[in-house]
Design a protein around this motif. Sequence first.
Motif, mmCIF file in Angstrom:
data_model
loop_
_atom_site.group_PDB
_atom_site.id
_atom_site.type_symbol
_atom_site.label_atom_id
_atom_site.label_comp_id
_atom_site.label_asym_id
_atom_site.label_seq_id
_atom_site.Cartn_x
_atom_site.Cartn_y
_atom_site.Cartn_z
ATOM 1 N N ALA A 111 0.829 -1.208 0.000
ATOM 2 C CA ALA A 111 0.000 0.000 0.000
ATOM 3 C C ALA A 111 0.859 1.251 0.000
ATOM 4 O O ALA A 111 1.948 1.270 0.577
ATOM 5 C CB ALA A 111 -0.914 0.005 1.236
ATOM 6 N N VAL A 112 0.354 2.279 -0.672
ATOM 7 C CA VAL A 112 0.926 3.623 -0.606
ATOM 8 C C VAL A 112 -0.249 4.571 -0.398
ATOM 9 O O VAL A 112 -1.092 4.713 -1.290
ATOM 10 C CB VAL A 112 1.686 4.000 -1.894
ATOM 11 N N LEU A 113 -0.337 5.141 0.799
ATOM 12 C CA LEU A 113 -1.507 5.951 1.160
ATOM 13 C C LEU A 113 -1.081 7.285 1.774
ATOM 14 O O LEU A 113 -0.011 7.387 2.382
ATOM 15 C CB LEU A 113 -2.389 5.197 2.169
ATOM 16 N N TRP A 114 -1.945 8.257 1.647
ATOM 17 C CA TRP A 114 -1.740 9.559 2.255
ATOM 18 C C TRP A 114 -2.565 9.606 3.531
ATOM 19 O O TRP A 114 -3.750 9.302 3.509
ATOM 20 C CB TRP A 114 -2.173 10.670 1.299
ATOM 21 N N VAL A 115 -1.922 9.964 4.639
ATOM 22 C CA VAL A 115 -2.617 10.000 5.924
ATOM 23 C C VAL A 115 -2.595 11.426 6.469
ATOM 24 O O VAL A 115 -1.520 11.998 6.671
ATOM 25 C CB VAL A 115 -1.945 9.048 6.950
ATOM 26 N N ARG A 116 -3.770 11.980 6.709
ATOM 27 C CA ARG A 116 -3.856 13.322 7.283
ATOM 28 C C ARG A 116 -3.911 13.227 8.805
ATOM 29 O O ARG A 116 -4.639 12.419 9.350
ATOM 30 C CB ARG A 116 -5.109 14.040 6.791
ATOM 31 N N GLY A 117 -3.110 14.038 9.455
ATOM 32 C CA GLY A 117 -3.149 14.059 10.917
ATOM 33 C C GLY A 117 -2.343 12.930 11.527
ATOM 34 O O GLY A 117 -1.590 12.248 10.830
ATOM 35 N N PRO A 118 -2.487 12.740 12.840
ATOM 36 C CA PRO A 118 -1.669 11.760 13.571
ATOM 37 C C PRO A 118 -1.833 10.354 13.009
ATOM 38 O O PRO A 118 -2.951 9.824 13.011
ATOM 39 C CB PRO A 118 -2.221 11.838 15.001
ATOM 40 N N PRO A 119 -0.760 9.745 12.540
ATOM 41 C CA PRO A 119 -0.880 8.426 11.912
ATOM 42 C C PRO A 119 -1.351 7.340 12.878
ATOM 43 O O PRO A 119 -1.984 6.381 12.462
ATOM 44 C CB PRO A 119 0.522 8.140 11.383
ATOM 45 N N GLU A 120 -1.045 7.515 14.175
ATOM 46 C CA GLU A 120 -1.455 6.472 15.125
ATOM 47 C C GLU A 120 -2.967 6.359 15.229
ATOM 48 O O GLU A 120 -3.492 5.361 15.714
ATOM 49 C CB GLU A 120 -0.836 6.727 16.510
ATOM 50 N N HIS A 125 -4.857 6.467 12.518
ATOM 51 C CA HIS A 125 -5.347 5.858 11.279
ATOM 52 C C HIS A 125 -5.841 4.433 11.554
ATOM 53 O O HIS A 125 -5.241 3.713 12.336
ATOM 54 C CB HIS A 125 -4.214 5.841 10.244
ATOM 55 N N PRO A 126 -6.944 4.025 10.906
ATOM 56 C CA PRO A 126 -7.508 2.693 11.146
ATOM 57 C C PRO A 126 -6.501 1.551 11.014
ATOM 58 O O PRO A 126 -6.591 0.560 11.752
ATOM 59 C CB PRO A 126 -8.588 2.566 10.066
ATOM 60 N N LEU A 127 -5.541 1.693 10.108
ATOM 61 C CA LEU A 127 -4.567 0.609 9.921
ATOM 62 C C LEU A 127 -3.612 0.500 11.103
ATOM 63 O O LEU A 127 -3.010 -0.556 11.332
ATOM 64 C CB LEU A 127 -3.766 0.828 8.631
ATOM 65 N N LEU A 128 -3.439 1.576 11.834
ATOM 66 C CA LEU A 128 -2.448 1.582 12.914
ATOM 67 C C LEU A 128 -3.068 1.597 14.313
ATOM 68 O O LEU A 128 -2.405 1.267 15.294
ATOM 69 C CB LEU A 128 -1.527 2.807 12.777
ATOM 70 N N ALA A 129 -4.339 1.954 14.380
ATOM 71 C CA ALA A 129 -4.955 2.230 15.684
ATOM 72 C C ALA A 129 -5.006 1.013 16.609
ATOM 73 O O ALA A 129 -4.882 1.159 17.825
ATOM 74 C CB ALA A 129 -6.359 2.797 15.483
#
Length: 271
Positions: free
Chosen positions: A114-123, A125-129
Amino acid sequence: MPELPEVETTRRGLEPHAAGRRIAAVHVYDPRLRWPVPGSLPKVAAGRLIDRIERRSKYLLFRLGDDSLLVHFGMTGSLRVYDSPPARQTHDHVDIVLDSGVTLRYHDPRRFGAVLWVRGPPEAHPLLAALGPEPFDPAFDADYLWRATRRRTAAIKPALMDSRLVVGVGNIYASESLFRAGIRPTTPAQRLSRMRLGRLVDQVRATLGDAIAKGGSTLRDYVDTAGEPGYFQLDYFVYGREGQPCRVCGAAIISVRQGGRATSYCRRCQC
DNA sequence: AGGAAAACCTGCGTGC
DNA sequence: TGCACGCAGGTTTTCC
């Protein structure tokens, strides 16, 4: 391809080229990855300053102010650094051109990455939370692993590969860590004592650390940012060694399937 | 809720 | 040589 050691090796290779540079341009040649590469990526990324490159689990995070570029390698992804990139080849998906002229090229035959743009705190993001602790985080200790496995009837090996429990440990390093800890991969997680889980914590760290020191493992396609292979596969005790003699006791390494994945272990050394 | 299996893809080795 | 099959470093989704 990449478990934590390969992703970390890639991160270390990218950092000196990318940190402190601006993104001059992004070219998306083939957006078909696990999720489509956003069509807006070239526009939103252009001109942004790369503060640093972080790793969380098997994700790379290019930190650009409040936003991030998230990269995952799936099974076959790689990111290479070119001073002057060669002609684009099959399965080259994205180029990130820096203001230094260097090109970072994302290549992924199986397209699980995957190559995605994440706005705001990455932690957030659904993939990282929902990710568990990093293996080198002091919070990942014997007590933590003991508590986290008390209701786990599943075998320890698939449990160790569950990113909610601990991140970064895939099929190779789960098998190798369990060998080094002397634990049979099929043992129900909840049946392991705190002491043995403590040994497992230590050996997960030791295995990953040794692998990082050798530049990761190269089985088929993994190469680092300079196109160089890793060498940790030469140090495997069990992975891919079914039928061969155990390097410690000489017994034949056996292979079973767990959750659709091959697991190899030594019947004598792992109880 | 935990856990197993399916799903997403391409490429390569093996055996017929 | 060709073809069918199984398998591969991951993780989400679906189903029990």
